[in-house]
Design a protein around this motif. Structure first.
Motif, mmCIF file in Angstrom:
data_model
loop_
_atom_site.group_PDB
_atom_site.id
_atom_site.type_symbol
_atom_site.label_atom_id
_atom_site.label_comp_id
_atom_site.label_asym_id
_atom_site.label_seq_id
_atom_site.Cartn_x
_atom_site.Cartn_y
_atom_site.Cartn_z
ATOM 1 N N ARG A 10 0.801 -1.222 0.000
ATOM 2 C CA ARG A 10 0.000 0.000 0.000
ATOM 3 C C ARG A 10 0.839 1.280 0.000
ATOM 4 N NH1 ARG A 10 -5.268 -1.295 1.463
ATOM 5 N NH2 ARG A 10 -5.510 -3.341 2.415
ATOM 6 N N LYS A 11 2.129 1.151 0.157
ATOM 7 C CA LYS A 11 2.998 2.327 0.319
ATOM 8 C C LYS A 11 3.733 2.663 -0.978
ATOM 9 C CE LYS A 11 2.087 2.668 4.684
ATOM 10 N NZ LYS A 11 1.213 3.683 5.161
ATOM 11 N N PRO A 12 4.005 3.955 -1.202
ATOM 12 C CA PRO A 12 4.806 4.335 -2.373
ATOM 13 C C PRO A 12 6.231 3.795 -2.221
ATOM 14 C CG PRO A 12 4.406 6.242 -0.972
ATOM 15 C CD PRO A 12 3.619 5.108 -0.395
ATOM 16 N N PRO A 13 6.983 3.753 -3.320
ATOM 17 C CA PRO A 13 8.286 3.085 -3.287
ATOM 18 C C PRO A 13 9.362 3.772 -2.454
ATOM 19 C CG PRO A 13 7.937 4.110 -5.407
ATOM 20 C CD PRO A 13 6.652 4.232 -4.654
ATOM 21 N N GLY A 15 10.491 6.912 0.580
ATOM 22 C CA GLY A 15 10.009 7.699 1.701
ATOM 23 C C GLY A 15 9.992 6.904 2.993
ATOM 24 N N ASN A 16 9.875 5.582 2.894
ATOM 25 C CA ASN A 16 9.997 4.704 4.053
ATOM 26 C C ASN A 16 10.459 3.340 3.549
ATOM 27 O OD1 ASN A 16 7.677 2.973 3.443
ATOM 28 N ND2 ASN A 16 6.421 4.738 3.982
ATOM 29 N N SER A 17 10.700 2.440 4.465
ATOM 30 C CA SER A 17 11.256 1.143 4.066
ATOM 31 C C SER A 17 10.204 0.069 3.841
ATOM 32 C CB SER A 17 12.235 0.662 5.138
ATOM 33 O OG SER A 17 11.556 0.444 6.362
ATOM 34 N N LEU A 18 8.933 0.354 4.087
ATOM 35 C CA LEU A 18 7.903 -0.680 3.997
ATOM 36 C C LEU A 18 7.771 -1.282 2.603
ATOM 37 C CD1 LEU A 18 5.120 0.790 6.298
ATOM 38 C CD2 LEU A 18 6.676 -1.106 6.777
ATOM 39 N N ALA A 19 7.832 -0.458 1.584
ATOM 40 C CA ALA A 19 7.694 -0.969 0.215
ATOM 41 C C ALA A 19 8.825 -1.949 -0.103
ATOM 42 C CB ALA A 19 7.671 0.191 -0.778
ATOM 43 N N ARG A 20 10.021 -1.575 0.240
ATOM 44 C CA ARG A 20 11.176 -2.439 -0.039
ATOM 45 C C ARG A 20 11.121 -3.718 0.792
ATOM 46 N NH1 ARG A 20 15.314 -2.592 -3.851
ATOM 47 N NH2 ARG A 20 16.595 -4.312 -3.185
ATOM 48 N N GLU A 21 10.698 -3.609 2.044
ATOM 49 C CA GLU A 21 10.602 -4.788 2.901
ATOM 50 C C GLU A 21 9.592 -5.786 2.364
ATOM 51 O OE1 GLU A 21 9.856 -3.332 6.851
ATOM 52 O OE2 GLU A 21 11.800 -2.336 6.947
ATOM 53 N N ALA A 22 8.474 -5.305 1.828
ATOM 54 C CA ALA A 22 7.462 -6.191 1.253
ATOM 55 C C ALA A 22 8.045 -6.983 0.082
ATOM 56 C CB ALA A 22 6.245 -5.378 0.810
ATOM 57 N N ILE A 23 8.787 -6.298 -0.783
ATOM 58 C CA ILE A 23 9.386 -6.975 -1.938
ATOM 59 C C ILE A 23 10.469 -7.948 -1.488
ATOM 60 C CG2 ILE A 23 10.615 -6.644 -4.122
ATOM 61 C CD1 ILE A 23 7.577 -5.709 -3.941
ATOM 62 N N GLY A 44 0.507 2.269 -3.328
ATOM 63 C CA GLY A 44 1.428 1.177 -3.637
ATOM 64 C C GLY A 44 1.595 0.951 -5.129
ATOM 65 N N LEU A 45 0.623 1.416 -5.916
ATOM 66 C CA LEU A 45 0.735 1.290 -7.371
ATOM 67 C C LEU A 45 1.952 2.020 -7.921
ATOM 68 C CD1 LEU A 45 -2.972 1.694 -8.447
ATOM 69 C CD2 LEU A 45 -1.570 -0.331 -8.666
ATOM 70 N N TRP A 46 2.376 3.083 -7.252
ATOM 71 C CA TRP A 46 3.532 3.844 -7.736
ATOM 72 C C TRP A 46 4.788 2.986 -7.748
ATOM 73 C CZ3 TRP A 46 1.704 7.450 -10.405
ATOM 74 C CH2 TRP A 46 0.639 8.241 -9.978
#
Length: 119
Positions: A10-13, A15-23, A44-46
């Motif tokens: 749900r997060k943009p790529p 600005g924080n680490s959540l997007a990277r952690e999910a991947i 998260g689409l971004w």
């Protein structure tokens, strides 16, 4: 025995680490031949934008990690159809082939998963 793992992004790529952690979790699970699906919702689409430039942020390009998903057997990549339309994006602009899902289809996808991780 493989369990069905659904990761909701749900997060943009940046600005924080959540997007990277999910991947990273998706890639690790894929390396152990787990049944992994990804659902990109809202901002998260971004993460899926093909033309990402993270040089000014001095961060690794998120798109490169996403491009590795098929190498790990992760081909079930979904997007929230409403969020795609709200952001005026088309599937042709995205880095990977995706399937756009309606709210009812998203509910069914979540119900079919053994484990759901929400980032």
């Amino acid at each position: 025995m493989n369990k069905k793992l659904l990761i909701i992004c749900r997060k943009p790529p940046y600005g924080n680490s959540l997007a990277r952690e999910a991947i990273d979790i998706a890639l690790a699970a894929g390396a152990f031949e787990q049944d992994v699906s990804l659902l990109f919702c809202g901002d998260g689409l971004w993460q899926l934008m093909a033309e990402q430039d993270s040089q000014e942020l001095a961060l690794k390009n998120h798109g490169k990690a996403l491009a590795a998903l098929p190498l790990y057997g992760i081909d079930d990549i979904y997007v929230q159809a409403d969020a795609l339309a709200e952001r005026q994006l088309s599937q042709n602009e995205l880095l990977l082939p995706v399937k756009a899902l309606s709210p009812a289809e998203i509910t069914a996808l979540i119900d079919s998963a053994d484990t759901v991780l929400n980032f």
